[in-house]
Design an enzyme around this catalytic site. Sequence first.
Site, mmCIF file in Angstrom:
data_model
loop_
_atom_site.group_PDB
_atom_site.id
_atom_site.type_symbol
_atom_site.label_atom_id
_atom_site.label_comp_id
_atom_site.label_asym_id
_atom_site.label_seq_id
_atom_site.Cartn_x
_atom_site.Cartn_y
_atom_site.Cartn_z
ATOM 1 N N LYS A 96 18.994 42.102 -2.683
ATOM 2 C CA LYS A 96 19.399 43.482 -2.410
ATOM 3 C C LYS A 96 19.196 43.796 -0.932
ATOM 4 O O LYS A 96 18.164 43.442 -0.343
ATOM 5 C CB LYS A 96 18.583 44.426 -3.287
ATOM 6 C CG LYS A 96 18.950 45.907 -3.148
ATOM 7 C CD LYS A 96 18.110 46.751 -4.107
ATOM 8 C CE LYS A 96 18.427 48.229 -4.015
ATOM 9 N NZ LYS A 96 17.634 49.022 -4.984
ATOM 10 N N SER B 207 20.251 51.951 -7.826
ATOM 11 C CA SER B 207 20.741 51.615 -6.505
ATOM 12 C C SER B 207 21.018 50.131 -6.309
ATOM 13 O O SER B 207 21.630 49.734 -5.311
ATOM 14 C CB SER B 207 19.705 52.064 -5.467
ATOM 15 O OG SER B 207 18.456 51.406 -5.697
ATOM 16 N N SER C 18 16.491 51.997 -10.977
ATOM 17 C CA SER C 18 17.507 51.252 -10.218
ATOM 18 C C SER C 18 17.625 49.776 -10.540
ATOM 19 O O SER C 18 18.457 49.084 -9.963
ATOM 20 C CB SER C 18 17.240 51.406 -8.712
ATOM 21 O OG SER C 18 17.433 52.748 -8.330
#
Length: 420
Positions: A63, A132, A156
């Site tokens: 990420k 996210s 998330s």
Amino acid sequence: MLSLLDLLRRMDAGTLPPDGALALCREAIAAREPEVEALVHLDETARPGAAGGPLAGIPLGVKDIIDVAGLPTRMGSPLYEGNLPRADAAIVAMARRAGAIPLAKTTTTPFAYLDPTRTRNPAVPDCTPGGSSSGSAAAVAAGMLPLALGTQTGGSVIRPAAYCGVAAIKPSARLLPTVGVKCFSWTLDTVGLFAASVQDVAHALAALARRPELALPEGDPLTNHAGIRLGILHQDFAGDPEPEAAAALDEAARAAERAGARLVALESPPLLADAWRLHGIIQNFEAAQALAWEWDAHRDALPPELRGLLDEAQSVDAALYDDARRIVHHAREAARGIFAEVDAILTFAAPGPAPRGYASTGSSRFNRLWTLLGDPCVAVPGLESADGRPVGVQTISRFGRDEKALAAGAFVAAAIAARR
């Protein structure tokens, strides 16, 4: 999807060369990435390491709030264009030690908040992949990566896994390090993992945390974990689920019971509802400090959802924050009682299937409490709504008992698969 355990078995057997998993991922990325848009950077120079390890040869998605030496970390924001870390985040260094190959940076909502990314949901392209950790969930769902790192401050990891139909774990708080990860809330931020199956995420967590006892035993989970005790908790304090989520939880519970699980209806102590309502106070007070430079120097360049949150967060009083932390401490003690008679909780992973369109990444209201308490959560795939959208459930165990959450998740996934 690509199973990391299957890839490891094939490489061990010699039917797949040491760089075979990397080649498969590059091929899948070339085919799927133009439509999915889950990646922000692909390392064309990535190669398998010389040393072995429990993840040897496994390509890894990271990420884009997590540093990888020599690869850009843009935080989902043009403010960090050209930001090139010189060192790996601790979790990436641990992955390399285990033999994994950081291959790609995956999309994140800006600074891991709510403003959506461009990423498409591979399972249902007209729906959000969630956030996210949008790119990590989507890249695994599209078969482009067998393993990806995400983070969870509210929901998330578990929510995008549920929306995209993949497995994931948000481990116990602080089991995996957050050094080198852009901070949003130091109390809440947790590094998590996405993969094709619960067994895959268990193997990866065991490898990264250097805790082999977290890996699930080979064989049928319905036999390995026969008689598991599952508590059914509806989280009434978080509001009503959508009909699809309610149906999915009921279906998962019935499948687990038919497979031999013992079901226990649970009621949450009132203190947990109080703690759930305090998640935002703790998150926002800490976000105002963690993102102080971005707000002070570049407020007008921040996306609207994040800018609005930080504007509001400036006024959160320290005394209110301290009171919230005290109540949450007591809630953690109260939560232990929930697990006294069960091995794990079975509950909603998200309010429903992925919302259509891309204006929202969905709600974390069924995830926040467990992030706040630091308990391990496992996203269990395998269920769909009537219109074909994935609908996940999650298994949760008490802090420090990640192996129980994983065992329960594997059992429920196998029970869901066996019902057909």
